[in-house]
Design an enzyme around this catalytic site. Structure first.
Site, short mmCIF file in Angstrom:
data_model
loop_
_atom_site.label_atom_id
_atom_site.label_comp_id
_atom_site.label_asym_id
_atom_site.label_seq_id
_atom_site.Cartn_x
_atom_site.Cartn_y
_atom_site.Cartn_z
N ASP A 89 -4.96 -5.64 0.15
CA ASP A 89 -5.28 -4.24 -0.09
C ASP A 89 -5.19 -3.48 1.23
O ASP A 89 -5.73 -3.92 2.25
CB ASP A 89 -6.68 -4.10 -0.68
CG ASP A 89 -6.94 -2.71 -1.22
OD1 ASP A 89 -6.50 -2.43 -2.34
OD2 ASP A 89 -7.58 -1.91 -0.52
N ASN B 258 -4.19 8.84 3.14
CA ASN B 258 -3.45 9.87 2.40
C ASN B 258 -4.04 11.26 2.63
O ASN B 258 -3.32 12.25 2.77
CB ASN B 258 -3.44 9.55 0.91
CG ASN B 258 -2.33 8.60 0.51
OD1 ASN B 258 -1.32 8.49 1.20
ND2 ASN B 258 -2.52 7.90 -0.60
N HIS C 16 0.59 12.31 1.35
CA HIS C 16 1.11 11.23 0.49
C HIS C 16 2.48 10.74 0.92
O HIS C 16 2.84 9.58 0.67
CB HIS C 16 1.14 11.71 -0.96
CG HIS C 16 -0.21 11.85 -1.58
ND1 HIS C 16 -0.93 10.79 -2.06
CD2 HIS C 16 -1.02 12.95 -1.75
CE1 HIS C 16 -2.10 11.20 -2.53
NE2 HIS C 16 -2.18 12.51 -2.35
N ASP D 140 3.37 6.93 1.34
CA ASP D 140 4.50 6.23 0.72
C ASP D 140 5.29 5.43 1.75
O ASP D 140 5.77 4.33 1.46
CB ASP D 140 5.43 7.25 0.04
CG ASP D 140 4.86 7.78 -1.27
OD1 ASP D 140 3.87 7.21 -1.74
OD2 ASP D 140 5.42 8.75 -1.80
N GLU E 200 -2.30 0.74 -3.87
CA GLU E 200 -2.14 0.19 -2.53
C GLU E 200 -2.46 -1.30 -2.48
O GLU E 200 -2.66 -1.87 -1.41
CB GLU E 200 -3.05 0.94 -1.55
CG GLU E 200 -4.53 0.73 -1.74
CD GLU E 200 -5.17 1.70 -2.73
OE1 GLU E 200 -6.40 1.87 -2.67
OE2 GLU E 200 -4.43 2.28 -3.56
#
Length: 337
Positions: A212, A220, A225, A229, A255
């Site tokens: 994780d 973010n 974002h 990404d 994630e």
């Protein structure tokens, strides 16, 4: 692949195939029936060799491998025919484009001839005898000229459509099993493969690693974002590089990532997880707008080895507990269960 056996021989192959499918925990679907029917018939030695190698590695023949072998060996002729049909269609489209160009050129030349004829016919020396022809040509030349221009535009539009069609035919369709952002297999593939491998008989070890990204929501919020990404894409690239077959790295969701390690014990899995952890914490991403270098990316790992008679769900739950323990221990670490 053509099946030409008589009913007696076909029944015999089926009687041989079914026990093997049961033995190796192969899902009883039409694809696998065809694959193992072909296997017991010994008609494709290369297929048999690859299945034997897969069984030796995994203790079963995972679904994604079965599908690959099926397409490669059992229906390769049909695929070749389909590809040939596409190639022929592209060829036709290309010829159509060529003919459209030729038609446009001919129309343009015809227009020129008409205009030259009109000039010749408008010669005063021919006025008395060719008045009617002149009037007729004068009346239709402008209309013909406009029509030709429209036709050329239509041809150009058609050529654009042909080009678009060719590109669409040549473009590979995105596999529904692949996560489009990271390029890794998705959760659907993971669940299928894990259930099949867990249910397979034999002494093959299987270790699950759950990963994780630490504080990803905050990342973010801080950087946007698009930057998030990029981090996930880097994770996908790193996992593919560091976890070759028979390991199966997947995007588990959001994630969170998972790696199913076949033939690896817990110590080996921990070593791989530590390598990944170190490489992740060394990630450096530069923001284009501000020039700021982001170096605060880390991940937590939960590792556990499959126990005897453990279900797939139980294995996932234990790996999740180890992952949450890693987060509770300050994150950016590897914890075993």
């Amino acid at each position: 692949m053509k099946f030409v056996e008589n009913p007696t021989q076909s029944a015999e192959y089926l009687r041989q195939a079914i026990p093997l499918m049961v033995k190796y925990n192969i899902p009883p679907n039409p694809l696998n029936y065809a694959l193992w029917y072909t296997y017991v018939s010994n008609r494709i030695p290369t297929l048999n060799f690859q299945i034997d190698q897969t069984i030796e590695t995994y203790g079963t023949c995972p679904t994604m491998m079965s599908e690959q072998l099926f397409r490669q060996h059992v229906i390769n002729e049909e695929i070749e025919h389909s590809e040939k049909a596409q190639a022929e269609f592209i060829s036709i489209a290309t010829k159509l484009g060529s003919k459209a160009n030729a038609a446009a050129q001919e129309t343009s030349e015809f227009r020129t001839i008409l205009e030259e004829s009109l000039i010749a016919l408008n010669n005063p020396e021919n006025a008395n005898s060719l008045d009617n022809i002149i009037n007729n040509l004068s009346e239709h030349t402008e209309s013909l000229n406009k029509g030709t221009i429209r036709f050329q535009k239509e041809l150009e539009a058609s050529q654009a459509e042909i080009l678009k069609l060719k590109k669409e035919l040549q473009k590979s369709r995105q596999d529904a099993s692949i996560d489009p952002l990271t390029g890794l297999f998705n959760r659907r593939v993971f669940d299928t493969e894990l259930s099949q491998i867990i249910g397979a008989r034999g002494d093959k070890s299987a270790t699950l690693v759950m990963i994780d990204v630490d504080h990803f929501k905050r990342f973010n919020d801080d950087y946007g974002h698009l930057m998030g990404d990029k981090v996930l894409q880097y994770f996908g690239k790193l996992l593919k590089e560091e976890c070759p077959e028979p390991m199966l790295p997947v995007r588990f969701g959001g994630e969170e990532f998972a790696i199913l390690m076949i033939g690896k014990d817990q110590d080996q899995a921990i070593s791989i997880a530590e390598t990944l952890r170190e490489k992740i914490q060394s990630i450096r991403i530069k923001q284009k707008k501000t020039g700021k270098v982001i170096s605060s990316i880390t991940a937590s790992f939960g590792v556990c080895m499959k126990e005897s008679n453990e279900t797939a769900q139980q294995l996932i739950e234990r790996a999740d507990k180890a992952l949450y323990a890693a987060k509770g221990n300050g994150r950016n670490c590897v914890v075993t269960a």
